[in-house]
Design a protein around this motif. Structure first.
Motif, short mmCIF file in Angstrom:
data_model
loop_
_atom_site.label_atom_id
_atom_site.label_comp_id
_atom_site.label_asym_id
_atom_site.label_seq_id
_atom_site.Cartn_x
_atom_site.Cartn_y
_atom_site.Cartn_z
N SER A 19 55.63 -3.56 50.49
CA SER A 19 54.48 -4.22 49.88
C SER A 19 54.25 -3.90 51.72
CB SER A 19 54.72 -5.11 50.33
OG SER A 19 55.59 -5.97 50.62
N VAL A 20 54.43 -4.14 53.03
CA VAL A 20 53.62 -3.71 53.71
C VAL A 20 53.99 -2.48 54.74
CG1 VAL A 20 54.05 -4.39 56.55
CG2 VAL A 20 54.55 -5.69 54.54
N GLY A 21 54.34 -1.62 54.56
CA GLY A 21 54.52 -0.56 54.92
C GLY A 21 53.70 0.51 53.99
N ILE A 22 53.26 1.91 54.58
CA ILE A 22 52.76 2.94 53.70
C ILE A 22 53.54 4.17 52.80
CG2 ILE A 22 52.10 4.61 56.30
CD1 ILE A 22 49.49 4.93 54.73
N SER A 23 53.15 4.53 52.02
CA SER A 23 53.97 5.13 51.11
C SER A 23 54.13 7.03 51.86
CB SER A 23 53.59 5.09 49.74
OG SER A 23 54.23 6.24 49.10
N ARG A 24 55.02 6.83 51.73
CA ARG A 24 54.67 8.90 52.18
C ARG A 24 53.60 9.31 50.90
NH1 ARG A 24 59.97 13.74 52.00
NH2 ARG A 24 57.83 14.87 52.15
N LEU A 25 53.44 9.05 49.85
CA LEU A 25 52.47 9.62 48.83
C LEU A 25 50.46 8.92 49.15
CD1 LEU A 25 53.40 8.20 45.41
CD2 LEU A 25 53.55 10.95 46.89
N ARG A 26 50.94 8.82 50.40
CA ARG A 26 49.38 8.32 50.80
C ARG A 26 49.47 8.24 52.23
NH1 ARG A 26 50.89 4.46 46.69
NH2 ARG A 26 51.03 2.46 48.80
N TRP A 27 50.63 8.40 53.29
CA TRP A 27 50.79 8.35 54.81
C TRP A 27 49.80 10.22 54.95
CZ3 TRP A 27 56.33 8.61 56.15
CH2 TRP A 27 56.55 9.62 55.46
N THR A 28 49.36 9.65 56.08
CA THR A 28 48.54 11.18 56.49
C THR A 28 50.10 11.49 57.73
OG1 THR A 28 46.25 10.26 57.53
CG2 THR A 28 47.23 11.52 58.86
N SER A 29 49.58 13.02 57.09
CA SER A 29 51.22 14.20 57.43
C SER A 29 50.11 15.48 58.51
CB SER A 29 52.22 13.98 57.33
OG SER A 29 52.11 14.18 56.13
N ILE A 30 51.69 16.26 58.89
CA ILE A 30 51.55 17.38 59.66
C ILE A 30 52.87 18.43 58.79
CG2 ILE A 30 52.51 17.07 61.65
CD1 ILE A 30 50.28 18.57 62.72
N LYS A 31 52.00 19.20 58.19
CA LYS A 31 53.44 20.10 57.23
C LYS A 31 53.54 20.92 58.16
CE LYS A 31 51.19 20.61 52.76
NZ LYS A 31 51.10 21.60 52.06
N GLU A 32 55.14 21.58 58.49
CA GLU A 32 55.76 22.29 59.54
C GLU A 32 55.55 22.85 59.94
OE1 GLU A 32 60.39 22.57 60.68
OE2 GLU A 32 59.85 22.42 58.93
N ASP A 34 52.12 24.41 59.75
CA ASP A 34 50.78 24.20 59.96
C ASP A 34 50.93 23.63 61.33
OD1 ASP A 34 50.00 24.76 57.46
OD2 ASP A 34 49.29 22.62 57.26
N ILE A 35 51.98 23.22 62.08
CA ILE A 35 51.96 23.00 63.26
C ILE A 35 51.55 24.18 64.07
CG2 ILE A 35 53.86 22.29 65.19
CD1 ILE A 35 54.83 20.25 62.90
N ASN A 36 50.72 23.98 65.52
CA ASN A 36 50.04 24.60 65.84
C ASN A 36 50.25 24.71 67.65
OD1 ASN A 36 46.89 23.91 66.20
ND2 ASN A 36 46.94 25.05 64.75
N SER A 37 49.69 24.53 68.39
CA SER A 37 49.48 24.23 69.94
C SER A 37 49.11 22.39 69.91
CB SER A 37 48.76 25.06 71.12
OG SER A 37 47.11 24.44 70.61
N ASN A 38 47.93 22.22 69.14
CA ASN A 38 47.04 20.90 69.63
C ASN A 38 46.88 19.79 68.44
OD1 ASN A 38 47.84 20.45 72.59
ND2 ASN A 38 46.12 22.22 72.55
N ASN A 39 47.21 21.10 67.41
CA ASN A 39 45.66 20.49 66.09
C ASN A 39 46.83 18.77 65.65
OD1 ASN A 39 48.46 20.84 65.16
ND2 ASN A 39 47.77 21.75 63.27
N TYR A 40 47.95 18.52 66.19
CA TYR A 40 49.10 17.68 65.62
C TYR A 40 48.37 16.27 66.62
CZ TYR A 40 51.92 18.77 69.80
OH TYR A 40 52.45 19.29 71.25
N LEU A 41 47.97 16.41 67.72
CA LEU A 41 47.36 15.85 68.75
C LEU A 41 46.29 15.73 68.29
CD1 LEU A 41 47.40 14.46 72.22
CD2 LEU A 41 46.47 16.34 72.20
N GLU A 42 45.30 16.30 68.16
CA GLU A 42 44.03 15.94 67.42
C GLU A 42 44.18 14.94 66.20
OE1 GLU A 42 41.07 16.67 68.75
OE2 GLU A 42 42.58 17.15 70.08
N ILE A 43 44.97 15.09 65.10
CA ILE A 43 45.19 14.09 64.24
C ILE A 43 45.69 12.74 64.65
CG2 ILE A 43 46.37 13.88 62.16
CD1 ILE A 43 47.09 16.49 61.56
#
Length: 279
Positions: A19-32, A34-43
């Motif tokens: 009830s305090v945290g965030i569900s996997r259905l609603r969190w922001t993540s990155i697909k394995e 889709d990872i490139n040099s810096n896109n995870y950093l920008e997110i």
């Protein structure tokens, strides 16, 4: 009657990690994939995330990106989720606060059965649900303090103490208004107790002035140190203020909650002890 169990429910506030945290259905993540040099950093920079889950093509989540220091995005590492990073999603909020403080962590992944299903971070503790939980603890404490005072002092003794605190030069003096409101209710034949008009700080002041803290086994210095509980109450009374910030860290929150629990325990066990002695 089976349904009588509902009438025996004490109505305790139950707040969990989910009830305090965030569900996997609603969190922001990155697909394995889709990872490139810096896109995870920008997110992470754009959203000011210290943690970014990595969604695998198949199976459960096992990795995440994490900043080396909170709110600093110049150094980010890719890590495996370990056993110590995970807690059940139904973990009680009280246990979560202890885990954050004692383990000096800033996050936990939430698990349902064998799967990662959410995330809770230290910042999530600044939410409404945690404020409601702490408010319930303070309400219980104030109720027990009121019961204690009314068992130790007469209405006249309490009234005399209040009158001694009145600043006659201030038309809006708090203690002056307490007496006026109390007398107004009496005149209207609405019976009430003076302690019903007290703020938490007033309980601490009168108990200190009357040396009643000795009844709980506290020294004068220990009782004065409990005054920090009122700082927590002020934050709860102003929902826009954060529970945790640079000056009020998780360790202070944990200590203040423990102080509330300890004082409430002493009040309730003292009451029960007195009842046994009278019987």
């Amino acid at each position: 009657m089976i349904e009588d169990i509902f009438f025996q429910d004490e109505g305790q506030v139950k707040i969990t990690a989910a009830s305090v945290g965030i569900s996997r259905l609603r969190w922001t993540s990155i697909k394995e994939t889709d990872i490139n040099s810096n896109n995870y950093l920008e997110i992470m920079k754009k959203n000011r995330f210290d943690h970014l889950p990595i969604e695998p093509t198949n199976g459960t989540i096992t990795e995440f990106f994490k900043t080396l220091e909170p709110n600093k995005f110049d150094k980010i590492e890719r890590l495996q989720i370990t056993y110590g990073d995970v807690i059940p999603l139904d973990t009680n909020i009280r246990d979560i606060i202890d885990k954050f403080a004692d383990q000096k962590k800033t996050f936990f992944f939430l698990r349902y059965q064998k799967n990662i299903s959410g995330l809770i971070t230290l910042a999530n503790l600044n939410c409404k649900q945690v404020q409601i939980y702490i408010f319930s603890l303070i309400c219980e404490l104030e109720r027990e303090l009121g019961n204690f005072l009314n068992s130790q002092l007469t209405d006249n003794e309490i009234k005399e103490w209040i009158e001694s605190k009145i600043d006659i030069t201030n038309a809006k003096d708090k203690y002056k208004l307490i007496i006026e409101n109390y007398n107004s209710l009496i005149t209207s034949d609405l019976e009430n107790q003076l302690t019903e008009h007290f703020f938490l700080v007033d309980f601490f002041k009168i108990i200190s002035d009357k040396n009643l803290y000795r009844e709980f086994g506290y020294t004068k210095t220990e009782w004065q140190n409990l005054g920090s509980i009122n700082e927590l109450r002020k934050r709860i009374a102003h929902p826009t203020r954060s529970l945790i910030d640079n000056e009020n860290n998780i360790h202070k929150l944990q200590k203040r909650i423990k102080n509330i629990e300890d004082l409430t325990f002493r009040l309730t066990t003292r009451k029960h002890t007195s009842e046994r002695h009278l019987s």
